[in-house]
Scaffold this active site. Structure first.
Site, PDB file in Angstrom:
ATOM      1  N   GLY A 405     -25.585 110.110  16.510  1.00  0.00           N
ATOM      2  CA  GLY A 405     -26.989 109.910  17.164  1.00  0.00           C
ATOM      3  C   GLY A 405     -27.987 110.426  16.128  1.00  0.00           C
ATOM      4  O   GLY A 405     -29.278 109.630  16.039  1.00  0.00           O
ATOM      5  N   CYS A 406     -27.792 111.361  15.184  1.00  0.00           N
ATOM      6  CA  CYS A 406     -28.956 111.966  14.425  1.00  0.00           C
ATOM      7  C   CYS A 406     -28.982 110.839  13.113  1.00  0.00           C
ATOM      8  O   CYS A 406     -30.278 110.685  12.776  1.00  0.00           O
ATOM      9  CB  CYS A 406     -28.469 113.183  13.897  1.00  0.00           C
ATOM     10  SG  CYS A 406     -28.880 114.530  15.047  1.00  0.00           S
ATOM     11  N   VAL A 407     -27.920 110.225  12.650  1.00  0.00           N
ATOM     12  CA  VAL A 407     -28.257 109.111  11.783  1.00  0.00           C
ATOM     13  C   VAL A 407     -29.196 108.150  12.324  1.00  0.00           C
ATOM     14  O   VAL A 407     -30.106 107.627  11.600  1.00  0.00           O
ATOM     15  CB  VAL A 407     -26.673 108.567  11.422  1.00  0.00           C
ATOM     16  CG1 VAL A 407     -27.063 107.533  10.507  1.00  0.00           C
ATOM     17  CG2 VAL A 407     -25.642 109.546  10.793  1.00  0.00           C
TER      18      VAL A 407
END
Length: 439
Positions: A405-407
């Site tokens: 999700g952070c990507v």
């Protein structure tokens, strides 16, 4: 879409024409009939693109319980972490596809449609209520440790995230044991090379030289401390609130033969003595400080520097200050970084300036963090079985979901990564070169 429908035991039929909606039908109504993922549910129903390379599988009715109790990202996270929802294929691709659908205005449901869906699954709100998985931080536990960002509560928060297992972090982070944004010369650079490049960029921005005294606050496993001592002959002290990090770092320093120059202590940055350091690096700590503590944080670092000294502050940021901050009850705060807070780069520069620093350089490394996270995701997938054996299926799932999700977050400019360089003037002298010597 399959025509199978399964009723919960002891539950009558309801909904349109007296029937309960199949889960695939609900899925289609929420995300649209052309969703670019496969969907399969325990009731036998299917939906989405049958040729998609990723699939979402609802394995048990407990997943629906979680979604009824906490609609949206939190319910989905609980169901996935607990194993009641699975994702087949690449997690990043699945999140990207579903995010694209979620932001499609054409898929917005009317209040009437939402009411029908709620009625169709309404029974789960009143029976079989399930507790969140154990990986979720209970707010009541943190509240018992003192006020937000007090020393006791900060120690509890750091323990939750960083004392998972040094062996697990070795599997995810790789040999550098560096859990912050790397700096890539090219997209094909290895993660190890990029982490070396990051440490060296910090060193060159600080203008490290032999015999200098460096303080690295929030030092993690000591990567910057080791780099400064080994490459620049600097006497470096790192401090961390994680006992496991400090123990690992001290052993590594000894193995590197750097014990005469480098040290990592298990200590709160607020307890470090003032006034003896030529340079300070803060790499990935500011996210844990809190907005109301920023003035004291930067003032404290200012007081620890000699005149002419430099501070390099490296941290995740919001694109600008009118973007909503991290919510205390959101997924990231509950599962990954309890009490985490992000500020805009302008706010950070203002607070540094107010504390007395002259701002000399600032840059955004947002794209570099996407590449860093991809490297960590690849490491986790490659070492999945070992990671699960080390920390358990639930914790490994938290990491798989959070990093993928952070990507997406960094790619889409939801979050950024800023390095800001400040100088404590020596009278009016900054002791900086006329042009930067770093690239």
């Amino acid at each position: 879409m399959s025509n199978v429908a399964v009723l919960h035991p002891n539950e009558g039929r309801h909904g349109e024409k007296g029937t309960i909606m199949r889960l695939a039908e609900i899925f289609e109504r929420v995300v649209g009939a052309d969703a670019p993922v496969r969907f399969r549910a325990y009731d036998g129903s299917t939906a989405g693109d049958p040729n998609s390379d990723v699939a979402i599988i609802v394995r048990t009715p407990v997943a629906v319980n979680y979604l009824a109790q906490a609609p949206g990202a939190l319910g989905l996270t609980r169901a996935y972490v607990a194993g009641h929802i699975d994702v087949e294929g690449d997690m990043y691709t699945a999140l990207k596809h579903m995010s694209d659908v979620a932001f499609n205005e054409g898929n917005r449901l009317s209040p009437l449609e939402l009411a029908r869906i709620a009625k169709s699954v309404g029974w789960v709100k009143f029976v079989n209520r399930v507790a969140p998985p154990p990986q979720e931080v209970r707010r009541t536990r943190l509240f018992g440790r003192g006020s937000r960002h007090s020393k006791g509560r900060d120690a509890e928060v750091i323990q939750h995230h960083y004392d998972v297992s040094n062996a697990f972090y070795e599997l995810v982070l790789g040999p550098s044991m560096t859990y912050t944004c790397a700096v890539f010369d090219t997209e094909d650079s290895t993660l190890e090379d990029a982490q070396y490049r990051k440490h060296d960029l910090v060193a060159r921005k600080l203008g490290l030289g032999e015999g200098m005294r460096l303080l690295d606050v929030g030092c993690g496993w000591g990567g910057m401390v080791v780099h400064a001592a080994r490459e620049y002959g600097v006497r470096a002290l790192g401090v961390t609130l994680s006992k496991e990090q400090a123990e690992w770092a001290q052993k590594n320093i000894a193995q590197c033969g750097l014990s005469d120059l480098a040290e990592v202590r298990h200590m709160d940055y607020r307890d470090v003595p003032d006034g003896i350091y030529d340079r300070i690096s803060s790499i990935g700590l500011t996210e844990h400080i809190g907005e109301r503590n920023l003035p004291g944080y930067f003032s404290g670092l200012y007081d620890k520097l000699k005149p002419g000294g430099r501070l390099l502050n490296h941290c995740i940021t919001r694109p600008h200050n009118d973007v909503p901050p991290m919510t205390p009850n959101g997924v990231i705060n509950r599962y990954v970084f309890p009490d985490g807070e992000l500020e805009g780069p302008g706010r950070l520069q203002t607070e540094m300036n107010q504390a007395g620093f002259e701002i000399r350089h600032q840059e955004n490394l947002r794209e570099h963090y996407s590449l860093t996270l991809r490297g960590w995701c690849d490491n986790l997938e490659r070492n999945w079985d070992a990671a699960v054996a080390e920390v358990g299926q639930g914790t490994a799932r938290v990491w798989r979901l959070y990093m993928a999700g952070c990507v997406l977050g960094f790619e889409r400019n939801v979050v950024q990564l800023h390095q800001i360089l400040g100088v404590k003037l020596d009278g009016t002298a900054a002791h900086m070169p006329l042009r930067p010597s770093f690239a």
